[in-house]
Write a protein that holds these residues in place. Structure first.
Motif, PDB file in Angstrom:
ATOM      1  N   VAL A  66      94.301  -6.660  29.692  1.00  0.00           N
ATOM      2  CA  VAL A  66      93.206  -5.847  30.208  1.00  0.00           C
ATOM      3  C   VAL A  66      93.131  -4.570  29.371  1.00  0.00           C
ATOM      4  O   VAL A  66      94.094  -3.802  29.325  1.00  0.00           O
ATOM      5  N   ASN A  67      91.991  -4.377  28.717  1.00  0.00           N
ATOM      6  CA  ASN A  67      91.800  -3.190  27.875  1.00  0.00           C
ATOM      7  C   ASN A  67      92.941  -2.972  26.881  1.00  0.00           C
ATOM      8  O   ASN A  67      93.404  -1.858  26.676  1.00  0.00           O
ATOM      9  N   GLY A  68      93.430  -4.054  26.302  1.00  0.00           N
ATOM     10  CA  GLY A  68      94.474  -3.962  25.294  1.00  0.00           C
ATOM     11  C   GLY A  68      95.884  -3.833  25.846  1.00  0.00           C
ATOM     12  O   GLY A  68      96.845  -3.769  25.089  1.00  0.00           O
ATOM     13  N   ILE A  69      96.032  -3.774  27.155  1.00  0.00           N
ATOM     14  CA  ILE A  69      97.359  -3.675  27.772  1.00  0.00           C
ATOM     15  C   ILE A  69      97.725  -5.046  28.334  1.00  0.00           C
ATOM     16  O   ILE A  69      96.939  -5.664  29.047  1.00  0.00           O
ATOM     17  N   ILE A  70      98.924  -5.498  27.994  1.00  0.00           N
ATOM     18  CA  ILE A  70      99.381  -6.816  28.441  1.00  0.00           C
ATOM     19  C   ILE A  70     100.196  -6.652  29.719  1.00  0.00           C
ATOM     20  O   ILE A  70     101.107  -5.822  29.795  1.00  0.00           O
ATOM     21  N   PHE A  71      99.856  -7.460  30.709  1.00  0.00           N
ATOM     22  CA  PHE A  71     100.547  -7.457  31.994  1.00  0.00           C
ATOM     23  C   PHE A  71     101.149  -8.824  32.251  1.00  0.00           C
ATOM     24  O   PHE A  71     100.579  -9.851  31.876  1.00  0.00           O
ATOM     25  N   TYR A  72     102.308  -8.831  32.914  1.00  0.00           N
ATOM     26  CA  TYR A  72     103.000 -10.065  33.270  1.00  0.00           C
ATOM     27  C   TYR A  72     103.210 -10.080  34.774  1.00  0.00           C
ATOM     28  O   TYR A  72     103.587  -9.077  35.367  1.00  0.00           O
ATOM     29  N   ASN A  73     102.984 -11.245  35.372  1.00  0.00           N
ATOM     30  CA  ASN A  73     103.174 -11.405  36.805  1.00  0.00           C
ATOM     31  C   ASN A  73     104.667 -11.532  37.092  1.00  0.00           C
ATOM     32  O   ASN A  73     105.355 -12.371  36.512  1.00  0.00           O
ATOM     33  N   TYR A  74     105.174 -10.698  37.990  1.00  0.00           N
ATOM     34  CA  TYR A  74     106.599 -10.708  38.329  1.00  0.00           C
ATOM     35  C   TYR A  74     107.043 -12.089  38.804  1.00  0.00           C
ATOM     36  O   TYR A  74     108.121 -12.560  38.451  1.00  0.00           O
ATOM     37  N   GLU A  75     106.213 -12.762  39.581  1.00  0.00           N
ATOM     38  CA  GLU A  75     106.557 -14.086  40.100  1.00  0.00           C
ATOM     39  C   GLU A  75     106.717 -15.105  38.982  1.00  0.00           C
ATOM     40  O   GLU A  75     107.559 -15.999  39.066  1.00  0.00           O
ATOM     41  N   ASP A  76     105.903 -14.987  37.902  1.00  0.00           N
ATOM     42  CA  ASP A  76     106.047 -15.887  36.755  1.00  0.00           C
ATOM     43  C   ASP A  76     107.393 -15.700  36.071  1.00  0.00           C
ATOM     44  O   ASP A  76     108.020 -16.667  35.639  1.00  0.00           O
ATOM     45  N   ILE A  77     107.833 -14.457  35.980  1.00  0.00           N
ATOM     46  CA  ILE A  77     109.131 -14.171  35.360  1.00  0.00           C
ATOM     47  C   ILE A  77     110.254 -14.777  36.190  1.00  0.00           C
ATOM     48  O   ILE A  77     111.153 -15.431  35.658  1.00  0.00           O
ATOM     49  N   VAL A  78     110.196 -14.590  37.506  1.00  0.00           N
ATOM     50  CA  VAL A  78     111.216 -15.150  38.390  1.00  0.00           C
ATOM     51  C   VAL A  78     111.213 -16.674  38.295  1.00  0.00           C
ATOM     52  O   VAL A  78     112.275 -17.309  38.230  1.00  0.00           O
ATOM     53  N   LYS A  79     110.035 -17.280  38.246  1.00  0.00           N
ATOM     54  CA  LYS A  79     109.912 -18.733  38.156  1.00  0.00           C
ATOM     55  C   LYS A  79     110.573 -19.253  36.878  1.00  0.00           C
ATOM     56  O   LYS A  79     111.291 -20.255  36.894  1.00  0.00           O
ATOM     57  N   ILE A  80     110.345 -18.588  35.767  1.00  0.00           N
ATOM     58  CA  ILE A  80     110.937 -19.000  34.495  1.00  0.00           C
ATOM     59  C   ILE A  80     112.459 -18.882  34.560  1.00  0.00           C
ATOM     60  O   ILE A  80     113.188 -19.767  34.104  1.00  0.00           O
ATOM     61  N   LEU A  81     112.958 -17.794  35.135  1.00  0.00           N
ATOM     62  CA  LEU A  81     114.404 -17.626  35.265  1.00  0.00           C
ATOM     63  C   LEU A  81     115.009 -18.724  36.127  1.00  0.00           C
ATOM     64  O   LEU A  81     116.084 -19.249  35.824  1.00  0.00           O
ATOM     65  N   GLU A  82     114.321 -19.107  37.192  1.00  0.00           N
ATOM     66  CA  GLU A  82     114.817 -20.181  38.058  1.00  0.00           C
ATOM     67  C   GLU A  82     114.827 -21.518  37.322  1.00  0.00           C
ATOM     68  O   GLU A  82     115.756 -22.305  37.469  1.00  0.00           O
ATOM     69  N   GLN A  83     113.810 -21.778  36.521  1.00  0.00           N
ATOM     70  CA  GLN A  83     113.736 -23.028  35.769  1.00  0.00           C
ATOM     71  C   GLN A  83     114.835 -23.137  34.730  1.00  0.00           C
ATOM     72  O   GLN A  83     115.335 -24.210  34.440  1.00  0.00           O
ATOM     73  N   LYS A  84     115.240 -22.008  34.158  1.00  0.00           N
ATOM     74  CA  LYS A  84     116.259 -21.997  33.103  1.00  0.00           C
ATOM     75  C   LYS A  84     117.674 -21.864  33.661  1.00  0.00           C
ATOM     76  O   LYS A  84     118.629 -21.814  32.899  1.00  0.00           O
ATOM     77  N   LYS A  85     117.809 -21.803  34.981  1.00  0.00           N
ATOM     78  CA  LYS A  85     119.117 -21.625  35.605  1.00  0.00           C
ATOM     79  C   LYS A  85     120.014 -22.810  35.254  1.00  0.00           C
ATOM     80  O   LYS A  85     119.593 -23.963  35.278  1.00  0.00           O
ATOM     81  N   ILE A  86     121.258 -22.505  34.913  1.00  0.00           N
ATOM     82  CA  ILE A  86     122.231 -23.534  34.536  1.00  0.00           C
ATOM     83  C   ILE A  86     123.157 -23.772  35.730  1.00  0.00           C
ATOM     84  O   ILE A  86     123.760 -22.835  36.254  1.00  0.00           O
ATOM     85  N   HIS A  87     123.254 -25.026  36.119  1.00  0.00           N
ATOM     86  CA  HIS A  87     124.139 -25.399  37.216  1.00  0.00           C
ATOM     87  C   HIS A  87     125.350 -26.105  36.630  1.00  0.00           C
ATOM     88  O   HIS A  87     125.211 -27.102  35.936  1.00  0.00           O
ATOM     89  N   ARG A  88     126.535 -25.585  36.908  1.00  0.00           N
ATOM     90  CA  ARG A  88     127.747 -26.189  36.395  1.00  0.00           C
ATOM     91  C   ARG A  88     128.518 -26.801  37.557  1.00  0.00           C
ATOM     92  O   ARG A  88     128.655 -26.188  38.610  1.00  0.00           O
ATOM     93  N   SER A  89     129.020 -27.993  37.327  1.00  0.00           N
ATOM     94  CA  SER A  89     129.830 -28.626  38.372  1.00  0.00           C
ATOM     95  C   SER A  89     131.291 -28.248  38.180  1.00  0.00           C
ATOM     96  O   SER A  89     131.740 -27.952  37.086  1.00  0.00           O
ATOM     97  N   ASN A  90     132.020 -28.222  39.257  1.00  0.00           N
ATOM     98  CA  ASN A  90     133.451 -27.877  39.224  1.00  0.00           C
ATOM     99  C   ASN A  90     134.306 -29.133  39.159  1.00  0.00           C
ATOM    100  O   ASN A  90     135.121 -29.397  40.011  1.00  0.00           O
ATOM    101  N   SER A  91     134.093 -29.951  38.140  1.00  0.00           N
ATOM    102  CA  SER A  91     134.869 -31.192  38.064  1.00  0.00           C
ATOM    103  C   SER A  91     136.011 -31.081  37.096  1.00  0.00           C
ATOM    104  O   SER A  91     136.187 -30.227  36.345  1.00  0.00           O
TER     105      SER A  91
END
Length: 91
Positions: A66-91
């Motif tokens: 908007v008018n040369g300023i870039i904005f990011y939706n906080y929820e999109d950032i959280v969603k990306i972090l959740e998608q990239k979350k690494i789950h390790r098993s304790n085996s």
């Protein structure tokens, strides 16, 4: 001057109340700030301007301009972090 003795139970109760209050304040801050500017996103993710630009170019992180300023939706950032979350098993 009266002397008060604090027990471990008193301190645990205080700690619990304090943590609840801090969580509440953080949640209010996140909800009140839906859109973040580039410097805020870079600080939040601890990334360089070039990395953030790559995220925009390759479509990893959606944005609005908007008018040369870039904005990011906080929820999109959280969603990306959740998608990239690494789950390790304790085996």
């Amino acid at each position: 001057m009266a002397v008060e003795i604090l027990t471990k139970e008193d301190l645990n109760h205080f700690k619990s109340e304090l943590l609840t209050e801090i969580k509440s304040l953080l949640k209010q801050n996140q909800l009140s700030k839906k859109w973040l500017k580039s410097p805020e996103v870079r600080k939040l993710l601890n990334i360089s301007p070039g990395t953030l630009q790559n995220f925009r170019i390759n479509g990893t992180l959606p944005y609005t301009k908007v008018n040369g300023i870039i904005f990011y939706n906080y929820e999109d950032i959280v969603k990306i972090l959740e998608q990239k979350k690494i789950h390790r098993s304790n085996s």
